[in-house]
Scaffold this motif. Sequence first.
Motif, PDB file in Angstrom:
ATOM      1  N   GLY A   1     -25.509  31.848  45.905  1.00 30.61           N
ATOM      2  CA  GLY A   1     -26.547  31.768  46.920  1.00 30.61           C
ATOM      3  C   GLY A   1     -25.966  31.633  48.315  1.00 30.61           C
ATOM      4  O   GLY A   1     -26.156  32.491  49.172  1.00 30.61           O
ATOM      5  N   PHE A   2     -25.250  30.506  48.565  1.00 30.66           N
ATOM      6  CA  PHE A   2     -24.661  30.261  49.883  1.00 30.66           C
ATOM      7  C   PHE A   2     -23.265  29.687  49.716  1.00 30.66           C
ATOM      8  O   PHE A   2     -23.023  28.838  48.851  1.00 30.66           O
ATOM      9  N   LEU A   3     -22.346  30.128  50.576  1.00 31.33           N
ATOM     10  CA  LEU A   3     -21.010  29.553  50.646  1.00 31.33           C
ATOM     11  C   LEU A   3     -20.553  29.518  52.100  1.00 31.33           C
ATOM     12  O   LEU A   3     -20.795  30.449  52.865  1.00 31.33           O
TER      13      LEU A   3
ATOM     14  N   LYS B   1     -32.985  27.241  53.717  1.00 29.01           N
ATOM     15  CA  LYS B   1     -34.343  27.470  54.188  1.00 29.01           C
ATOM     16  C   LYS B   1     -34.660  28.965  54.226  1.00 29.01           C
ATOM     17  O   LYS B   1     -35.744  29.412  53.823  1.00 29.01           O
ATOM     18  N   LEU B   2     -33.692  29.756  54.708  1.00 27.19           N
ATOM     19  CA  LEU B   2     -33.892  31.206  54.762  1.00 27.19           C
ATOM     20  C   LEU B   2     -33.970  31.806  53.366  1.00 27.19           C
ATOM     21  O   LEU B   2     -34.823  32.666  53.091  1.00 27.19           O
ATOM     22  N   LEU B   3     -33.101  31.370  52.473  1.00 31.70           N
ATOM     23  CA  LEU B   3     -33.091  31.915  51.117  1.00 31.70           C
ATOM     24  C   LEU B   3     -34.363  31.569  50.367  1.00 31.70           C
ATOM     25  O   LEU B   3     -34.907  32.401  49.614  1.00 31.70           O
TER      26      LEU B   3
ATOM     27  N   ALA C   1     -17.201  35.081  53.024  1.00 27.90           N
ATOM     28  CA  ALA C   1     -17.927  33.991  52.368  1.00 27.90           C
ATOM     29  C   ALA C   1     -19.149  34.534  51.635  1.00 27.90           C
ATOM     30  O   ALA C   1     -19.469  34.116  50.519  1.00 27.90           O
ATOM     31  N   MET C   2     -19.859  35.524  52.279  1.00 31.01           N
ATOM     32  CA  MET C   2     -21.004  36.140  51.612  1.00 31.01           C
ATOM     33  C   MET C   2     -20.575  36.888  50.364  1.00 31.01           C
ATOM     34  O   MET C   2     -21.238  36.808  49.318  1.00 31.01           O
ATOM     35  N   TYR C   3     -19.491  37.610  50.438  1.00 32.92           N
ATOM     36  CA  TYR C   3     -19.001  38.363  49.286  1.00 32.92           C
ATOM     37  C   TYR C   3     -18.686  37.420  48.115  1.00 32.92           C
ATOM     38  O   TYR C   3     -19.049  37.695  46.961  1.00 32.92           O
TER      39      TYR C   3
ATOM     40  N   SER D   1     -27.598  36.692  48.973  1.00 29.48           N
ATOM     41  CA  SER D   1     -26.365  35.907  49.028  1.00 29.48           C
ATOM     42  C   SER D   1     -26.002  35.735  50.496  1.00 29.48           C
ATOM     43  O   SER D   1     -26.130  36.677  51.290  1.00 29.48           O
ATOM     44  N   CYS D   2     -25.553  34.531  50.853  1.00 27.03           N
ATOM     45  CA  CYS D   2     -25.316  34.207  52.256  1.00 27.03           C
ATOM     46  C   CYS D   2     -23.961  33.536  52.415  1.00 27.03           C
ATOM     47  O   CYS D   2     -23.592  32.664  51.606  1.00 27.03           O
ATOM     48  N   GLY D   3     -23.222  33.936  53.419  1.00 28.73           N
ATOM     49  CA  GLY D   3     -21.957  33.309  53.774  1.00 28.73           C
ATOM     50  C   GLY D   3     -21.960  32.946  55.240  1.00 28.73           C
ATOM     51  O   GLY D   3     -22.669  33.563  56.034  1.00 28.73           O
ATOM     52  N   ALA D   4     -21.191  31.920  55.628  1.00 25.15           N
ATOM     53  CA  ALA D   4     -21.212  31.455  57.016  1.00 25.15           C
ATOM     54  C   ALA D   4     -19.822  31.068  57.469  1.00 25.15           C
ATOM     55  O   ALA D   4     -18.953  30.710  56.666  1.00 25.15           O
TER      56      ALA D   4
END
Length: 676
Positions: free
Chosen positions: A408-410, A354-356, A398-400, A375-378
């Motif tokens: 995009g996301f991991l 949703k944010l991306l 995770a972001m890296y 790019s997003c990691g969590a």
Amino acid sequence: MAMSFRTKMVTGIALIEGLFLFAILMSSLGVLSHSRKQALVTRATGDVRLFATAAANALVSDDIGALQRIMRQVMHNHGIAYAAAWDGDGRLLAHAGHKAVSAHTYRAAASVMVDGTSYGRVEIEATDRGFAPILAQASRRIVAIALGEMLLVGVVSWLFGGYLMRQIAAIEAGTERIARGEFGFRLPVAGRDELARMIEGFNAMSAQLKTLHDETTRQHQQILAVNERLEERVHERTEALAVANRELEYLAMHDPLTGLPNRILLQDRLLQAIRIGHREAAPFALMVLDLDGFKEVNDSLGHQAGDRLLHEVAMRLVARLRQSDTAVRLGGDEFAILLPNVANAADTETVARKLLSGLEEPVVLGDRRVYVTASCGAALFPEHGDEVGVLLRHADRAMYEAKRGRRGFLMFVPAMDEEGDDRLRLQVDLDHAIRHGDLVLHYQPKIDLVTGKLSGAEALVRWQHPVLGMLPPARFVPLAERTHLIGPLTFHVLRLAATQARAWAEQGRPLPIAVNVSAINLDDGGFVESVEHILKDVGVAAGLIELEVTETTLMRDPERARAAIQALNELGVRVAIDDFGTGYSSMTYLRKLAVAKIKIDKSFVMDMSVSRNDNVIVRSIIDLGHSLGLKVVGEGVETADTMAVLASLGCDYAQGFHLARPMDVEAFDAWWQQNR
């Protein structure tokens, strides 16, 4: 009732004076009485001797009648009270008068001697009874005189004491007025004696005290006024400090550009979330988000445009989060999002997507429309960690990985720790390599396009890794820039280059060597001093060292860069602008920079022989450099046609694979020998 000072003084003076006079007079009477007694003794002694002489014949002849006549004659002498005569056997022959021993009589006796034979003895008793009344009368007069003197002295002393007491009383009254705080008054002055001078001195003291009192009062009033102003200022400052403290507290916890919480506040909220999570078994998610291609926006449109982009991204993130969520700017183009009560990876990914997607809408920056991706990691609590540092590190890894794989996301998985450990080991190895000299330099020549001769070389660092082999700078320089190693790396490369420059100079082949400098180096306040120290330590001429700084680096903080370049020029170190044409630096600012050269970015040079636009850009940069009195270097020369076009446009120097690739020092020396 106590006696007054005046009474005491008068009584004392009169008593002393009277006693003194009485003592003198009595002493005189004593002297007179003693003198009279001495005269009586002398007279009695003389009279008894005359009596003995006169009575000698009468005693020898035993003529009693003659003896009595002589005795009557003796008694007729003044002061003779008694006379008597005895024969040799001690018989009283005749006597006259009456015996009376007292303090006023003196008895004298003498033997009657004729031809050495004693015929008896005579005796008289002399008296000064007539003198005693005279002496008594004198004593009474003396006492009267002493009392009269005492009275006279008392009167005089009383009068003098009155004058003295009036003066003393005036001084006493004056001291009481001074004690009450009255100053400046004058006491009346009578006469010209010492007391009058003392009162004049008192009046002078009163005037001085008045002056001092007035000055003290004035200063006190000034101090009160100053204190009042100080109190007002302290109150104002206190209020200002309270406001400033609130602002500082806010600034300490928030990012000034976006208004979002910063890393400090995130750590505090993470710590609170962990405590609540342990206490109430409440899971949460932590995301780290990094913009893609943000550096290009800064480089092409400038930092102001980059700042507006970051602000817009922050607003879009906040708009798509719950009120309980926390969006944080970690620094640069990196953000973090804390999601309370998010229990699993699926829910976390839903929020992330949703944010991306909210960032996909283009951002208008002036007359440009910029498309933003991220790019997003969590990482999840407690599944991926239950400490602040661990959760942040896992979300960042995770972001890296998401950025590297363009995913995009991991969500974090334990395998990512191993890759992160690899980067950490590479960082440790790089630190070891810098400290133990495992880095080497390769040199790429620069050619003078007018003479065709070698004009300089650019030093390019290589790392001979013991396991990974020869690593290019792209593999480890970004790692150094993300850590504390970029400073040691730059100074190590500079020392190697300076040492080589000195070696070539000692061989009679002086050749300037260029060393690349990072933006982080220029931000270091002690950079210029470190450069100076290395040059002096190595013993190389500053003119043999050239520092290359990219145009985008200069535009990050133009004023700091200008000051650093000016200081380097004062050392004798020349500075060149690298990758010129990519940073959109203004003509006005370029004129202020004390640089020696500009290097045209290879992206314009490589295709200039076939691209009219690139050709025009290169021509414009060459003309611009020459108009500013700068030398121009074309880098990225990979064909003879490109080199010929550069020469025709008046470019000063060329560098690229067509001339030579970077070489170690032995290969460079061999190439140099062949291309003299």
